[in-house]
Design a protein around this motif. Structure first.
Motif, PDB file in Angstrom:
ATOM      1  N   ARG A  25       0.847  -1.202   0.000  1.00 21.83           N
ATOM      2  CA  ARG A  25       0.000   0.000   0.000  1.00 21.83           C
ATOM      3  C   ARG A  25       0.873   1.238   0.000  1.00 21.83           C
ATOM      4  NH1 ARG A  25      -3.198   3.432   3.393  1.00 21.83           N
ATOM      5  NH2 ARG A  25      -2.150   2.668   5.276  1.00 21.83           N
ATOM      6  N   LEU A  26       0.562   2.164  -0.917  1.00 20.86           N
ATOM      7  CA  LEU A  26       1.299   3.420  -1.047  1.00 20.86           C
ATOM      8  C   LEU A  26       0.331   4.554  -0.718  1.00 20.86           C
ATOM      9  CD1 LEU A  26       3.019   2.552  -4.454  1.00 20.86           C
ATOM     10  CD2 LEU A  26       3.958   2.244  -2.152  1.00 20.86           C
ATOM     11  N   PRO A  27       0.170   4.866   0.573  1.00 19.37           N
ATOM     12  CA  PRO A  27      -0.873   5.822   0.984  1.00 19.37           C
ATOM     13  C   PRO A  27      -0.694   7.216   0.408  1.00 19.37           C
ATOM     14  CG  PRO A  27       0.592   5.287   2.822  1.00 19.37           C
ATOM     15  CD  PRO A  27       0.927   4.341   1.712  1.00 19.37           C
ATOM     16  N   GLN A  28       0.566   7.621   0.121  1.00 21.19           N
ATOM     17  CA  GLN A  28       0.790   8.975  -0.380  1.00 21.19           C
ATOM     18  C   GLN A  28       0.177   9.182  -1.760  1.00 21.19           C
ATOM     19  OE1 GLN A  28       3.019   6.539  -0.243  1.00 21.19           O
ATOM     20  NE2 GLN A  28       4.903   6.949  -1.375  1.00 21.19           N
ATOM     21  N   ARG A  29      -0.145   8.078  -2.463  1.00 21.52           N
ATOM     22  CA  ARG A  29      -0.768   8.208  -3.782  1.00 21.52           C
ATOM     23  C   ARG A  29      -2.036   7.371  -3.891  1.00 21.52           C
ATOM     24  NH1 ARG A  29       4.305   6.470  -7.278  1.00 21.52           N
ATOM     25  NH2 ARG A  29       2.864   6.276  -9.008  1.00 21.52           N
ATOM     26  N   ALA A  30      -2.544   6.888  -2.769  1.00 28.31           N
ATOM     27  CA  ALA A  30      -3.798   6.119  -2.722  1.00 28.31           C
ATOM     28  C   ALA A  30      -3.785   4.980  -3.729  1.00 28.31           C
ATOM     29  CB  ALA A  30      -4.996   7.036  -2.961  1.00 28.31           C
ATOM     30  N   GLU A  31      -2.674   4.223  -3.749  1.00 33.76           N
ATOM     31  CA  GLU A  31      -2.535   3.099  -4.663  1.00 33.76           C
ATOM     32  C   GLU A  31      -2.143   1.839  -3.891  1.00 33.76           C
ATOM     33  OE1 GLU A  31      -0.118   3.455  -8.171  1.00 33.76           O
ATOM     34  OE2 GLU A  31      -0.681   5.549  -8.473  1.00 33.76           O
ATOM     35  N   ILE A  32      -2.517   0.697  -4.461  1.00 35.39           N
ATOM     36  CA  ILE A  32      -2.088  -0.604  -3.957  1.00 35.39           C
ATOM     37  C   ILE A  32      -1.467  -1.369  -5.112  1.00 35.39           C
ATOM     38  CG2 ILE A  32      -2.859  -2.852  -3.079  1.00 35.39           C
ATOM     39  CD1 ILE A  32      -5.089  -1.306  -1.587  1.00 35.39           C
ATOM     40  N   TRP A  33      -0.287  -1.924  -4.879  1.00 33.08           N
ATOM     41  CA  TRP A  33       0.376  -2.787  -5.847  1.00 33.08           C
ATOM     42  C   TRP A  33       0.351  -4.207  -5.289  1.00 33.08           C
ATOM     43  CZ3 TRP A  33       5.456   0.349  -7.257  1.00 33.08           C
ATOM     44  CH2 TRP A  33       5.074   1.562  -7.865  1.00 33.08           C
ATOM     45  N   LEU A  34      -0.142  -5.146  -6.084  1.00 32.91           N
ATOM     46  CA  LEU A  34      -0.180  -6.549  -5.668  1.00 32.91           C
ATOM     47  C   LEU A  34       1.012  -7.305  -6.237  1.00 32.91           C
ATOM     48  CD1 LEU A  34      -3.827  -7.955  -6.021  1.00 32.91           C
ATOM     49  CD2 LEU A  34      -2.636  -7.253  -3.937  1.00 32.91           C
ATOM     50  N   PHE A  35       1.516  -8.231  -5.443  1.00 29.98           N
ATOM     51  CA  PHE A  35       2.576  -9.124  -5.890  1.00 29.98           C
ATOM     52  C   PHE A  35       2.042 -10.548  -5.778  1.00 29.98           C
ATOM     53  CE2 PHE A  35       4.555  -5.202  -4.927  1.00 29.98           C
ATOM     54  CZ  PHE A  35       5.592  -5.071  -5.834  1.00 29.98           C
TER      55      PHE A  35
END
Length: 319
Positions: A25-35
């Motif tokens: 989770r990258l809260p500073q850009r409201a994004e989630i990257w899944l691995f």
């Protein structure tokens, strides 16, 4: 950066562990990257505090089912929910064919753009804040480990000091924040470094699974803040690990030690080490900590905040 484990079992799910998937989770850009996206990942997401609508990128390590069987279902659900703008997928060469076949035979249509990027060793994605790179691992099929590097950021800009120096607000502030040297109307030259605090060192996150011990894993994990590494087998089952090209707990610890990482989190555990068996996961943890003490065992829904590195002066004080 916050990591959430959505599945920590290898091969098959168990009562307490789903198969592989990790959310960054990258809260500073409201994004989630899944691995990875093993079967049931969308159910795990629903049971977590993560927002499916924030998923923007999915990185697949390899094409074994326990790492990809949840992908079509998740992508289809994102489309039906109608709140996904775009998802970029990264993975081996067969990933695009897999998705095309899934769409064809299930008559699925994505209502949003889905772009598949075939990866090869090197940089696979870069923007103003992050660089994502990969290296080949050693497994039965083509497999990749991923490294996410947060770019260094200038330190906090001292607005009060700038005001005292008589620097007018506006475009000059932006240049000074970037560390540039500016010339004021009265001829004075001001260096941006004089008005900014210590540079914030970017954090480094590395994800390695599935693989037996290999030099590429060490290089990928070099100086990482956190390394997620598979530990399918206990040390005494090393022959199984070599036969199936998976890692033992001690192999994961050796990668972490050789790479100089700050924190190792082991995952992808064989169900054979369930509670009540002769060897249990606490034994794997003990084996790894004998080599690399800052080791944790992952479990489903474990969250881990990747800490920011201290500025050089504060780091010396902390020591």
């Amino acid at each position: 950066m916050q990591i959430t484990f959505l599945g920590t079992s290898s091969g098959v799910p168990t009562r307490s562990r789903n198969v592989s998937s990790v959310a960054l989770r990258l809260p500073q850009r409201a994004e989630i990257w899944l691995f990875d996206c093993g079967e049931g990942t969308q159910h795990q997401l629903l049971r977590s505090d993560l927002k499916v609508s924030q998923i923007s990128r999915i990185f697949i390590t390899h094409m074994h089912g326990d790492h990809i069987y949840g992908l079509m279902g998740l992508l289809a659900s994102c489309g039906l929910a109608g709140n996904t703008d775009r998802i970029d997928l990264y993975g081996p060469a067969d990933l695009d064919d897999y998705l095309r076949a899934g769409k064809k035979y299930s008559q699925t249509h994505f209502s949003y753009p889905v772009q598949v990027h075939t990866v090869s060793p090197g940089v696979v994605y870069e923007d103003s804040e992050f660089i994502v790179s990969c290296r080949s691992l050693k497994h039965r099929v083509p497999a990749f480990g991923y490294r996410v590097e947060e770019k260094d950021r200038p330190g906090r800009f001292d607005v009060e000091k700038a005001t005292e120096l008589g620097i007018p607000s506006g475009p000059l502030y932006g240049k000074l924040k970037r560390g540039e040297t500016v010339t004021l109307p009265d001829g004075r030259q001001i260096q941006g470094s004089e008005l900014c605090g210590e540079t914030e060192i970017g954090r480094k996150f590395v994800y390695c699974t599935d693989t037996v011990y290999c030099d590429n894993a060490v290089e990928l994990a070099r100086d990482a803040d956190v390394l997620i590494h598979e530990a399918t087998f206990a040390h005494q089952d090393a022959q199984l690990a070599f036969d199936r090209l998976h890692s033992t707990s001690t192999m994961a610890a050796q990668v972490a030690l050789s790479a100089g990482v700050k924190q190792l989190i082991m995952t992808h555990f064989s169900p054979r080490y369930a509670p009540g068996n002769a060897i249990m996961l606490d034994d794997l943890l003990e084996e790894a900590r004998a080599i690399f003490p800052p080791t944790k065992l992952a479990y489903d829904f474990l969250t881990y905040d990747v800490p920011r590195r201290l500025p050089k002066e504060l780091a010396k004080t902390a020591v």
